[in-house]
Enzyme design. Structure first.
Site, PDB file in Angstrom:
ATOM      1  N   ASP A  67       0.820  -1.205   0.000  1.00  0.00           N
ATOM      2  CA  ASP A  67       0.000   0.000   0.000  1.00  0.00           C
ATOM      3  C   ASP A  67       0.858   1.261   0.000  1.00  0.00           C
ATOM      4  O   ASP A  67       2.078   1.203   0.172  1.00  0.00           O
ATOM      5  CB  ASP A  67      -0.952   0.001   1.208  1.00  0.00           C
ATOM      6  CG  ASP A  67      -0.262  -0.326   2.531  1.00  0.00           C
ATOM      7  OD1 ASP A  67       0.982  -0.384   2.562  1.00  0.00           O
ATOM      8  OD2 ASP A  67      -0.965  -0.518   3.521  1.00  0.00           O
ATOM      9  N   ASN A 136      -6.659  -2.539  14.904  1.00  0.00           N
ATOM     10  CA  ASN A 136      -8.076  -2.860  14.687  1.00  0.00           C
ATOM     11  C   ASN A 136      -8.250  -4.052  13.744  1.00  0.00           C
ATOM     12  O   ASN A 136      -9.344  -4.298  13.259  1.00  0.00           O
ATOM     13  CB  ASN A 136      -8.814  -1.629  14.135  1.00  0.00           C
ATOM     14  CG  ASN A 136      -8.278  -1.193  12.773  1.00  0.00           C
ATOM     15  OD1 ASN A 136      -7.360  -1.820  12.215  1.00  0.00           O
ATOM     16  ND2 ASN A 136      -8.843  -0.134  12.212  1.00  0.00           N
ATOM     17  N   HIS A 138      -6.765  -4.427  10.774  1.00  0.00           N
ATOM     18  CA  HIS A 138      -6.641  -4.168   9.340  1.00  0.00           C
ATOM     19  C   HIS A 138      -5.393  -4.831   8.769  1.00  0.00           C
ATOM     20  O   HIS A 138      -4.425  -5.098   9.480  1.00  0.00           O
ATOM     21  CB  HIS A 138      -6.731  -2.665   9.005  1.00  0.00           C
ATOM     22  CG  HIS A 138      -5.532  -1.839   9.330  1.00  0.00           C
ATOM     23  ND1 HIS A 138      -5.625  -0.655  10.019  1.00  0.00           N
ATOM     24  CD2 HIS A 138      -4.223  -1.986   9.043  1.00  0.00           C
ATOM     25  CE1 HIS A 138      -4.415  -0.141  10.137  1.00  0.00           C
ATOM     26  NE2 HIS A 138      -3.543  -0.925   9.553  1.00  0.00           N
ATOM     27  N   GLU A 143      -9.496  -1.845   5.821  1.00  0.00           N
ATOM     28  CA  GLU A 143      -9.976  -1.501   7.161  1.00  0.00           C
ATOM     29  C   GLU A 143     -11.256  -2.270   7.476  1.00  0.00           C
ATOM     30  O   GLU A 143     -11.980  -2.673   6.554  1.00  0.00           O
ATOM     31  CB  GLU A 143     -10.299   0.001   7.203  1.00  0.00           C
ATOM     32  CG  GLU A 143      -9.093   0.909   7.009  1.00  0.00           C
ATOM     33  CD  GLU A 143      -8.338   1.177   8.305  1.00  0.00           C
ATOM     34  OE1 GLU A 143      -8.458   0.381   9.254  1.00  0.00           O
ATOM     35  OE2 GLU A 143      -7.625   2.192   8.351  1.00  0.00           O
TER      36      GLU A 143
HETATM   37  C1  GLP Z   1      -0.200   0.591   8.590  1.00  0.00           C
HETATM   38  C2  GLP Z   1       0.082  -0.258   7.347  1.00  0.00           C
HETATM   39  C3  GLP Z   1      -0.131  -1.737   7.610  1.00  0.00           C
HETATM   40  C4  GLP Z   1       0.591  -2.129   8.884  1.00  0.00           C
HETATM   41  C5  GLP Z   1       0.013  -1.371  10.040  1.00  0.00           C
HETATM   42  C6  GLP Z   1       0.599  -1.759  11.395  1.00  0.00           C
HETATM   43  O1  GLP Z   1      -1.524   0.914   8.722  1.00  0.00           O
HETATM   44  N1  GLP Z   1      -0.743   0.134   6.227  1.00  0.00           N
HETATM   45  O2  GLP Z   1       0.329  -2.494   6.487  1.00  0.00           O
HETATM   46  O3  GLP Z   1       0.475  -3.516   9.089  1.00  0.00           O
HETATM   47  O4  GLP Z   1       0.239   0.010   9.804  1.00  0.00           O
HETATM   48  O5  GLP Z   1       1.701  -0.964  11.711  1.00  0.00           O
HETATM   49  P1  GLP Z   1       2.724  -1.241  12.866  1.00  0.00           P
HETATM   50  O6  GLP Z   1       3.577  -2.382  12.395  1.00  0.00           O
HETATM   51  O7  GLP Z   1       3.518   0.030  12.981  1.00  0.00           O
HETATM   52  O8  GLP Z   1       1.956  -1.574  14.077  1.00  0.00           O
END
Ligand code: GLP
Length: 237
Positions: A67, A136, A138, A143
């Site tokens: 993404d 959450n 995702h 989402e």
């Molecule tokens: C963002 C990314 C996700 C990732 C998530 C969790 O929203 N789009 O791909 O998994 O963050 O991030 P973190 O690893 O910092 O908890």
């Protein structure tokens, strides 16, 4: 879903790096699906280390990132482009032509989404997909919602996620509210999936996912449908 429990974040990163390294030794032209966020940083550090110390070769590897924010310039230091070059691509011998990240500065984002799906198909699909998980539940920017999208699409971020991302931006109004994201279908087509989840903040989402109930309100729950998905975690479950 297979679960590999590790003692801490470093062990999770090394375990994930072992999986990536095993694939690249066996298939030097593998297609990797890559994630951003803080969780995979340790994995990327381990891969850079193995490239430097043991000659782990990325020259024939193709990558697809999950993404990117929209709109955002690739030069913006909060873009996922910037993140990937900083944490991995800039320190290994990857061919920039084989790197794919959704275009946060696309003039026509819908056309960019279609082109991304076509590029994924033309590369023969993803051999190994690295994933993180949002607090959450995702996955990428899929989402929790009434319905999920199968293919790469424009995604609206939830208030939860905007808030979680705000720590990285100087001003709250700078936090992007949209993104271009691979869909759950694009992700589930990967031949193997490694989901990395570290820290207590992820416990609720991970436990709900492992309950085996599949719901669009917890996008990670769809990973239960995959025949070769592995959770690598430091949580005691
Ligand atoms: C963002 C990314 C996700 C990732 C998530 C969790 O929203 N789009 O791909 O998994 O963050 O991030 P973190 O690893 O910092 O908890």
């Amino acid at each position: 879903m297979k679960v590999i429990q590790c003692k801490d974040y470093d062990a999770v990163s090394q375990q994930a790096a072992n999986e990536v390294e095993a694939l690249l030794r066996q298939r030097p032209d593998a297609v990797l699906g890559l994630a951003t966020g803080s969780t995979p940083i340790g994995l990327y550090e381990a891969l850079v280390e193995r490239h430097r110390q043991n000659g782990l070769d990325f020259s024939r590897v193709t990558t697809f990132n999950l993404d990117e924010y929209y709109p955002i310039s690739p030069q913006n230091d909060q873009s996922y482009h910037f993140f990937m070059w900083k944490h991995l691509f800039g320190s290994v011998n990857i061919d920039p032509q084989r790197v794919h990240i959704p275009k946060g500065d696309a003039e026509d984002p819908d056309a960019a989404c279609l082109a991304y799906e076509e590029a994924l198909a033309a590369a023969g699909g993803i051999d190994l997909q690295i994933l993180g998980i949002g607090n959450n539940g995702h996955i990428a920017f899929n989402e929790p919602a009434e319905y999920l999208r199968a293919a790469t699409h424009r995604a609206q971020l939830t208030e939860d996620t905007i808030e979680a991302n705000a720590r990285f931006f100087d001003r709250p109004e700078d936090v992007p509210r949209e993104a271009i994201s691979m869909g759950m279908g694009s992700i589930l087509k990967a031949r193997r999936i490694l989901l990395l989840a570290c820290g207590e903040k992820k416990r609720r989402a991970v436990e709900e996912m492992l309950s085996g109930k599949i719901t669009t309100q917890l996008p990670a729950s769809f990973l239960n449908l995959h025949p070769d998905a592995i959770l690598i975690t430091d949580l005691e479950l």
